[in-house]
Each structure stands twice: as C-alpha cells, then as structure tokens.
Write an enzyme that holds these catalytic residues in place. Structure first.
Site, PDB file in Angstrom:
ATOM      1  N   SER A  58     -22.685 -18.577  14.526  1.00  0.00           N
ATOM      2  CA  SER A  58     -23.633 -19.403  13.781  1.00  0.00           C
ATOM      3  C   SER A  58     -23.957 -20.664  14.566  1.00  0.00           C
ATOM      4  O   SER A  58     -23.053 -21.349  15.054  1.00  0.00           O
ATOM      5  CB  SER A  58     -23.063 -19.795  12.411  1.00  0.00           C
ATOM      6  OG  SER A  58     -23.958 -20.678  11.758  1.00  0.00           O
ATOM      7  N   VAL A  63     -19.003 -24.886  18.585  1.00  0.00           N
ATOM      8  CA  VAL A  63     -19.024 -24.165  19.863  1.00  0.00           C
ATOM      9  C   VAL A  63     -20.380 -23.485  20.077  1.00  0.00           C
ATOM     10  O   VAL A  63     -20.930 -23.520  21.178  1.00  0.00           O
ATOM     11  CB  VAL A  63     -17.865 -23.149  19.951  1.00  0.00           C
ATOM     12  CG1 VAL A  63     -17.928 -22.370  21.263  1.00  0.00           C
ATOM     13  CG2 VAL A  63     -16.522 -23.867  19.837  1.00  0.00           C
ATOM     14  N   CYS A  64     -20.950 -22.903  19.038  1.00  0.00           N
ATOM     15  CA  CYS A  64     -22.276 -22.277  19.158  1.00  0.00           C
ATOM     16  C   CYS A  64     -23.332 -23.324  19.498  1.00  0.00           C
ATOM     17  O   CYS A  64     -24.227 -23.078  20.308  1.00  0.00           O
ATOM     18  CB  CYS A  64     -22.641 -21.543  17.870  1.00  0.00           C
ATOM     19  SG  CYS A  64     -21.493 -20.221  17.433  1.00  0.00           S
ATOM     20  N   ASP A  65     -23.221 -24.484  18.897  1.00  0.00           N
ATOM     21  CA  ASP A  65     -24.113 -25.600  19.171  1.00  0.00           C
ATOM     22  C   ASP A  65     -24.019 -25.988  20.648  1.00  0.00           C
ATOM     23  O   ASP A  65     -25.034 -26.074  21.346  1.00  0.00           O
ATOM     24  CB  ASP A  65     -23.722 -26.773  18.266  1.00  0.00           C
ATOM     25  CG  ASP A  65     -24.575 -28.007  18.493  1.00  0.00           C
ATOM     26  OD1 ASP A  65     -25.390 -28.311  17.610  1.00  0.00           O
ATOM     27  OD2 ASP A  65     -24.413 -28.678  19.531  1.00  0.00           O
ATOM     28  N   THR A  68     -25.441 -23.133  23.004  1.00  0.00           N
ATOM     29  CA  THR A  68     -26.896 -22.998  22.998  1.00  0.00           C
ATOM     30  C   THR A  68     -27.551 -24.188  23.690  1.00  0.00           C
ATOM     31  O   THR A  68     -28.514 -24.028  24.448  1.00  0.00           O
ATOM     32  CB  THR A  68     -27.410 -22.806  21.566  1.00  0.00           C
ATOM     33  OG1 THR A  68     -26.708 -21.701  20.972  1.00  0.00           O
ATOM     34  CG2 THR A  68     -28.906 -22.524  21.545  1.00  0.00           C
TER      35      THR A  68
END
Length: 172
Positions: A58, A63-65, A68
């Site tokens: 998500s 970590v996804c932030d 990306t």
C-alpha cells in the site's frame, strides 16, 4: 491457483503467496489493472518499453512511500525508453490522492484491487491479507523478465541498485 508457502514474512510472520513464481527469462505474464483515470491497463499498453514493475502492499505505508518516491527520482535519469509502474491493491482514488500529495509524476501507479490479476499472474498476491507483497521486476523490450526480487520480509526496501543496473544494461 498455485499457493507458495515459506516465501515471505510480514514482521516475521510467514504468509502464503498466490500465483506462480516469476523467474528471469520467463515471458512477462499479462495482467489487467486499473489506472488512476479508472481505465483498464494491460501489459500490452506498455510494450516497447523497458519496464520496472514494483509490487507493493500500500502506498500509504512508510516503506511503499519511500520506494515509490525513490523510483520516481530515478525515473528522470532513465529516459523515455523506461516506464516505472507501481502496482498495489490501493483504490485508484487513493493512488491519485497519494501521487498528488507526494508529487509523483514519473511513476505510474496502477490498482489491482478489482481482479487481483497482477498479483495472481505474477505470484505477488498475499492470501491472508489480499494485498500484494513487495517485489520488483524488470521486463525488457522483448517482453522477457530480466530481473526479479521477491522481498523475503515485506517491510524491507528492495535492492534499488541491482534493479537499476539491469535497466541501464537493457537501455545501454
């Protein structure tokens, strides 16, 4: 559908992945996802490009932030022959909101929430959570998988340099 166990953990807890393991040399599996404009997109929509495909749980997680944002920064140096895609189960509305707030313009976010076809075809769907696991794939212009990293621990960042090295070799 194939179920794979003992592949990944989330905060140390083992989870099950649905779908086959994608390997270097394989033909990239097709998928149908939804763009932020609520239009369907398939692998064919990106043909002729070297693709970096980041599968993430998500965008609204730290970590996804970070991942990306890092790929967005790297994208500007890679040129027009490369397309970076981030696929998650987030709704297209949430992806568009997140991209706007984060200033993401070089990475295209895609939602797998409707059919989970990316997750099932690329072996990244987490059975217990109905989220995608963290993985990075590089696909050559020939449609073949050139790099794969399924992260053992979902909360860890990928090896950006290893993936980008392969991308640079493909466009070199």
């Amino acid at each position: 559908m194939v179920e794979r166990t003992e592949i990944i953990t989330f905060k140390g807890n083992p989870l099950t992945l649905i779908g086959p393991e994608v390997k270097v040399g394989d033909t990239a599996p097709d998928f149908t996802v939804i763009t932020n404009a609520l239009k369907p997109a398939t692998l064919a929509d990106f043909s002729g490009k070297v693709l970096v495909i980041a599968s993430v749980p998500s965008l609204d997680t730290p970590v996804c932030d970070m991942e990306t944002r890092r790929f967005n920064t790297e994208a500007t140096a890679l040129g027009d022959d490369v397309k970076i895609l981030t696929v998650s189960m987030d709704l297209p509305f949430a992806q568009a909101r997140w991209c706007g707030a984060a200033g993401i313009e070089a990475v295209q976010t895609l939602s797998d929430h409707a059919q989970a076809s990316f997750g099932e075809n690329w072996g990244t769907l987490i059975k217990e959570l109905r989220l995608l696991t963290r993985a990075v794939f590089v696909v050559g212009k020939d449609g073949k998988i050139a790099y794969v990293q399924y992260l053992k621990e979902v909360t860890e960042e990928p090896d950006y340099e290893a993936a980008l090295k392969v991308v640079r070799e493909l466009i070199g």
